[in-house]
Design an enzyme around this catalytic site. Structure first.
Site, PDB file in Angstrom:
ATOM      1  N   LYS A 145       0.860  14.660   1.328  1.00 35.40           N
ATOM      2  CA  LYS A 145      -0.345  14.914   0.957  1.00 35.40           C
ATOM      3  C   LYS A 145      -0.543  16.429   0.578  1.00 35.40           C
ATOM      4  CE  LYS A 145      -2.755  10.997   2.795  1.00 35.40           C
ATOM      5  NZ  LYS A 145      -3.751  10.289   1.945  1.00 35.40           N
TER       6      LYS A 145
ATOM      7  N   HIS B 282       0.862  -1.198   0.055  1.00 37.56           N
ATOM      8  CA  HIS B 282       0.006  -0.046  -0.145  1.00 37.56           C
ATOM      9  C   HIS B 282       0.957   1.461  -0.086  1.00 37.56           C
ATOM     10  CE1 HIS B 282      -4.169  -1.266   0.724  1.00 37.56           C
ATOM     11  NE2 HIS B 282      -3.671  -2.397   1.154  1.00 37.56           N
TER      12      HIS B 282
ATOM     13  N   LYS C 284     -14.351   8.854  -4.483  1.00 42.75           N
ATOM     14  CA  LYS C 284     -15.634   8.995  -3.892  1.00 42.75           C
ATOM     15  C   LYS C 284     -16.162  10.556  -4.355  1.00 42.75           C
ATOM     16  CE  LYS C 284     -13.643   6.789   0.125  1.00 42.75           C
ATOM     17  NZ  LYS C 284     -13.132   7.068   1.531  1.00 42.75           N
TER      18      LYS C 284
ATOM     19  N   LYS D 292      -8.612  14.014   3.987  1.00 47.66           N
ATOM     20  CA  LYS D 292      -7.777  12.742   4.024  1.00 47.66           C
ATOM     21  C   LYS D 292      -7.068  12.985   5.367  1.00 47.66           C
ATOM     22  CE  LYS D 292      -6.516  14.321  -0.010  1.00 47.66           C
ATOM     23  NZ  LYS D 292      -6.338  13.135  -0.899  1.00 47.66           N
ATOM     24  N   ARG D 293      -6.258  12.056   5.569  1.00 45.58           N
ATOM     25  CA  ARG D 293      -5.215  12.069   7.040  1.00 45.58           C
ATOM     26  C   ARG D 293      -4.258  13.113   6.461  1.00 45.58           C
ATOM     27  NH1 ARG D 293      -5.356   8.114  10.865  1.00 45.58           N
ATOM     28  NH2 ARG D 293      -3.547   9.035  11.669  1.00 45.58           N
TER      29      ARG D 293
ATOM     30  N   THR E  24      -8.286   6.764  -2.446  1.00 48.33           N
ATOM     31  CA  THR E  24      -9.770   6.512  -2.734  1.00 48.33           C
ATOM     32  C   THR E  24     -10.691   7.640  -2.381  1.00 48.33           C
ATOM     33  OG1 THR E  24      -9.785   5.813  -0.465  1.00 48.33           O
ATOM     34  CG2 THR E  24      -9.495   3.885  -2.119  1.00 48.33           C
TER      35      THR E  24
HETATM   36  C1  LIG Z   1     -11.883   7.631   1.859  1.00 51.41           C
HETATM   37  C2  LIG Z   1     -11.505   7.813   3.178  1.00 51.41           C
HETATM   38  C3  LIG Z   1     -10.185   7.984   3.140  1.00 51.41           C
HETATM   39  C4  LIG Z   1      -8.899   7.796   2.257  1.00 51.41           C
HETATM   40  O1  LIG Z   1      -8.909   9.254   1.620  1.00 51.41           O
HETATM   41  P1  LIG Z   1      -7.692   9.620   0.704  1.00 51.41           P
HETATM   42  O2  LIG Z   1      -7.783  10.633   0.435  1.00 51.41           O
HETATM   43  O3  LIG Z   1      -7.826   8.572  -0.482  1.00 51.41           O
HETATM   44  O4  LIG Z   1      -6.317   9.553   1.635  1.00 51.41           O
HETATM   45  C5  LIG Z   1      -9.714   8.446   4.764  1.00 51.41           C
HETATM   46  N1  LIG Z   1     -10.528   8.677   5.572  1.00 51.41           N
HETATM   47  C6  LIG Z   1     -11.802   8.362   5.443  1.00 51.41           C
HETATM   48  C7  LIG Z   1     -12.746   8.476   6.603  1.00 51.41           C
HETATM   49  C8  LIG Z   1     -12.213   7.894   4.438  1.00 51.41           C
HETATM   50  O5  LIG Z   1     -13.684   8.006   4.082  1.00 51.41           O
END
Ligand SMILES: *Cc1c(COP(=O)(O)O)cnc(C)c1O
Length: 791
Positions: free
Chosen positions: A528, A334, A634, A522-523, A630
């Site tokens: 990032k 990952h 979304k 995101k985190r 991911t």
């Molecule tokens: C989808 C999701 C992530 C992943 O987000 P990325 O932008 O791909 O890092 C992290 N936390 C939550 C709560 C999510 O739903």
């Protein structure tokens, strides 16, 4: 599923009386939530048992993951059971809002971020695809911490998600197993949660292990009134499944974490072996009954543990056991962050898992012999061997012990093959595969965006897209249909109004639904580059101050992110962004043209409100660092253009949706590679107009950071670097100008409402590749060799 309204009402009322000794009317919101959930559990139990029985007859796959970021279950299960509307209407007749009941559910936050959420989407998709996949993990008492801001700084609070009980799991004491460490033996007790498939009666299982002591407490010590000592063993045992480690990406080198890993891996393998022995007594057949996927290296100890179970418990010889192991495991990588590649000091293994360590040494010796046989030189062998310099390399162990290794997006897999894992690719070229990540459209569209879902269904004349997202491509024919696009954008506005209300209530900030909702959730991680976003906002602010009549489209910048509690720089970035918000939101010259809000406690259920209300998806990681992402998918599914770098799955997103419908900018992986080693961030810092001004806000009088050494350290990391990395390690300065240009293009593009709506539309219509249904079918076919098994 069939729905009998009167029976449903009677069951809900019974459940409330049985569990709370109350009438349904007088029950509290969470009690109603529990009663409704218990009723649904009763309704689905028969199909759940049938599914289990049916899966037991053929080859199955097991997903081993230390994290499952499930979020809430009630709404999602109602959607999948096809009962959402019925239950909503039935409750309404009783004077109860389903929405309010849903809100009473705590998120099951047993994961950190993308990796854990991926596992949750996979569970959902496998059930929907009738694929026999069982998830195995840990039932943490406390999931990912709850985040609050105090004076703009992150404060962590424990996440007591079980405080009202968990109606969605069943404790199965009869399937408990023992897990042995050198210093203690622990009981692993499974809690099973049903995973409801959509458009099928199949119901899969997520099995999470809880650690308990073999004896509840020491009765003699208790009698002797030594109360603390009497519960010592019990507490020490329960510590193992107490908390999720709140680290994302960075490895957590903690002894207790090692115990967690071995605990759930050993319990899960014992569970599979027990089941296998009911069907066969020839262990050579094990890989014909089970494929086991390692979700990253957290469960990598499964390789030596399987060897131990086969040899010590079942009496197999080494070679036979090794052959079984190598036909059973597959491994998903990952990350390309070197610091995130997990390794363990062998001293820990020697201390708490001595037998496993012995086996690891032998695996290492066997591998070294294999490489020597192939003529590898000593240096190469040292860099690839499983145990080197007293460290156990979990990624190397996973590759060596598996028959398949996959990356999580096309670009990521290419980088693994040709850079990070090139030595391994040369050694085992046939093991490597790509499996681009995905998301479930049930949660991220059908549940989170009911308005758009209804419209999509109306236009298609069918709701088939809910388990066959390829259908959505047919809507592309409306890309120039004004009436359709108008309705589409009216729905978007509706979702923005809903989010604005929620933000007003929970963050106390008023935002304008007519502004562009520009969102980065995101985190929090340096790679990032939330800081790049922040610098751009501050630059925009400076421009408005210089030219108060500046013409820009009104914009709301929304952030959501948790920082690992020990990640000081990430926490400083949160503080910096919150201070920018304070500055910008309260300046009369800005006059509301830009607003900034950092929402607290970003999590799955907050995400459900956010993705559907976005105008712009921020995916601005440094190229080569984001394995897939991911969140980007979304947003896309909900009709949101991306502003982003050519990183992770962004590459495939623009390939599908068209580069003209997104805003790609900045350094590519090739650019980054060329620049590395001869990059001087002082050059952009001194020459890009406006950049120095925003960077210096980290240390000058813009904010009062006197005495804040952490903020100073963040600044220094950009201009001078640190002992472990170069200055501006993630090229924030270098990409600043290109990012600002891309943002100006967004501003210009948004003014043409029709053209903008078309971009949004094209993103939604081309999102089918990113359904986790597609991803899970690929795992089933290319890796696990399992087939649909519909009950
Ligand atoms: C989808 C999701 C992530 C992943 O987000 P990325 O932008 O791909 O890092 C992290 N936390 C939550 C709560 C999510 O739903």
């Amino acid at each position: 599923m069939n729905f009998d309204k009167n029976k449903f009402i009677a069951s809900v009322k019974d459940a409330t009386r049985m569990k709370y000794a109350k009438s349904f009317d007088s029950a509290l919101e969470y009690e109603k939530f529990n009663a409704v959930s218990m009723t649904l559990m009763e309704m689905l139990s028969e199909d759940w048992n049938k599914t289990k029985e049916s899966y037991g007859k053929k080859k199955q796959a097991s997903y081993l993951s230390a994290e499952y970021l499930m979020g809430r279950a009630l709404g999602n299960n109602l959607i999948s059971l096809g009962l959402y509307t019925e239950v909503e209407e039935t409750l309404k007749e009783l004077g109860i809002s389903l929405n309010a009941v849903e809100e009473a559910e705590e998120d099951a936050g047993l994961g950190n971020g993308g990796l854990g959420r991926l596992a949750a989407c996979f569970m959902d998709s496998a059930a929907t695809e009738d694929l026999p996949l069982t998830g195995y993990g840990i039932r943490y008492d406390y999931g990912i911490f709850k985040q609050k801001f105090e004076d703009g700084r992150q404060v962590e609070q424990v996440d007591n998600w079980l405080k009202y009980g968990d109606p969605w799991s069943v404790r199965r004491l009869e399937d408990a197993v023992m897990v042995e460490f050198a210093d203690e033996t622990i009981q692993a007790i499974p809690y099973d949660t049903p995973i409801v498939g959509y458009g099928t009666n199949n119901i899969n299982t997520l099995r999470l292990w809880k650690a308990e002591s073999v004896d509840a407490f020491d009765f003699k010590l208790f009698n002797d009134q030594d109360y603390t000592a009497s519960v010592e063993k019990k507490n020490s045992a329960e510590d193992i499944s107490r908390v999720l480690y709140p680290n994302d990406s960075e490895q957590a080198g903690k002894l207790l974490r090692l115990k967690q890993q071995y605990f759930f891996v050993s319990a899960s393998l014992q569970d599979m072996i027990k089941d296998f022995k009911k069907k066969s007594n020839d262990f050579n057949e094990f890989p014909e009954y089970y494929a086991i996927q390692l979700n990253d290296t957290h469960p990598a100890v499964a390789v030596p543990e399987m060897m131990r179970l086969l040899m010590d418990n079942e009496g197999l010889a080494w070679d036979q056991a090794w052959s079984i192991v190598r036909r059973t495991f597959a491994y998903t990588n990952h990350t390309i962050l070197a610091e995130a590649l997990e390794q363990w000091w062998n001293g820990f293994y020697k201390e708490i898992l001595p037998r496993i360590y012995e086996i690891l040494v032998r695996i290492d010796e066997q591998f070294v012999a294999e490489l020597e046989g192939k003529g590898y030189d000593a240096d190469k062998i040292e860099s690839m061997r499983i145990i080197s310099n007293d460290m156990i390399k979990m990624a190397w162990l996973s590759i060596y012990g598996s028959y398949a290794v996959n990356g999580v997006a096309y670009l990521h897999t290419e980088l693994l093959k040709h850079e990070e894992l090139n030595d391994w690719y040369q050694l085992y070229p046939n093991k490597f595969q790509n499996k681009t990540n995905g998301i479930t459209q049930r949660r991220w569209m059908a549940l989170a965006n009911k308005e758009l879902s209804a419209y999509v269904t109306e236009l298609l004349g069918t709701d088939e897209w809910v388990n066959n997202l390829e259908k959505i491509k047919e809507l592309e024919k409306y890309a120039d249909d004004e009436a359709v696009l108008e309705k589409f954008m009216a729905i978007k506005l509706q979702k923005k109004v809903q989010l604005a209300e929620y933000i007003k209530e929970h963050e106390g900030v008023e935002i304008d639904p007519d502004s562009i909702f520009d969102i980065q959730v995101k985190r929090l991680h340096e790679y990032k580059r939330q800081l790049l976003n922040a610098f751009h906002i501050l630059d925009l602010y400076h421009k408005i101050k210089k030219d108060p009549s500046m013409d820009i489209v009104k914009r709301t910048f929304i952030f959501g992110a948790k920082a690992a509690p020990g990640y000081i720089r990430a926490k400083s970035i949160i503080k910096f962004i919150n201070d920018i918000a304070d500055l910008v939101n309260n300046d009369e010259d800005v006059a509301g043209r830009i607003k900034v809000v950092f929402v607290q406690n970003y999590r799955v259920s907050y995400g459900e409100r956010i993705f559907s209300a976005a105008d712009l998806s921020e995916q601005i990681s440094m190229a080569g660092k984001e394995a897939s992402g991911t969140g980007n998918m979304k947003f896309m599914l909900n009709g949101t253009p991306t502003i982003g770098t050519l990183d992770g799955a962004n590459v495939e997103i623009v390939e599908e949706a068209g580069e003209e419908n997104n805003f790609i900018f900045g350094l590519t992986v090739e650019d980054v590679n060329k620049l590395k080693g001869n990059y001087d961030p002082k050059v952009p810092y001194m020459t890009v107009p406006g950049l120095k001004e925003v960077v210096d806000a980290l240390i000058d009088v813009t904010f009062d950071y006197t005495g804040d050494e952490d903020m100073q350290e963040l600044y220094t990391s950009l201009l001078k670097g640190a002992s472990w990395h170069a200055a501006d390690n993630y090229f924030v300065f270098e990409d600043f100008a290109a990012y600002r240009d891309a943002q100006m293009k967004v501003d210009a593009a948004y003014r043409d409402k029709k053209a903008w709506a078309r971009k949004c539309w094209m993103n939604m219509c081309n999102a089918s590749k990113f359904s986790s249904d597609r991803t899970i079918r690929e795992y089933a076919k290319d890796i696990w060799n399992i087939e649909k098994n519909r009950i």
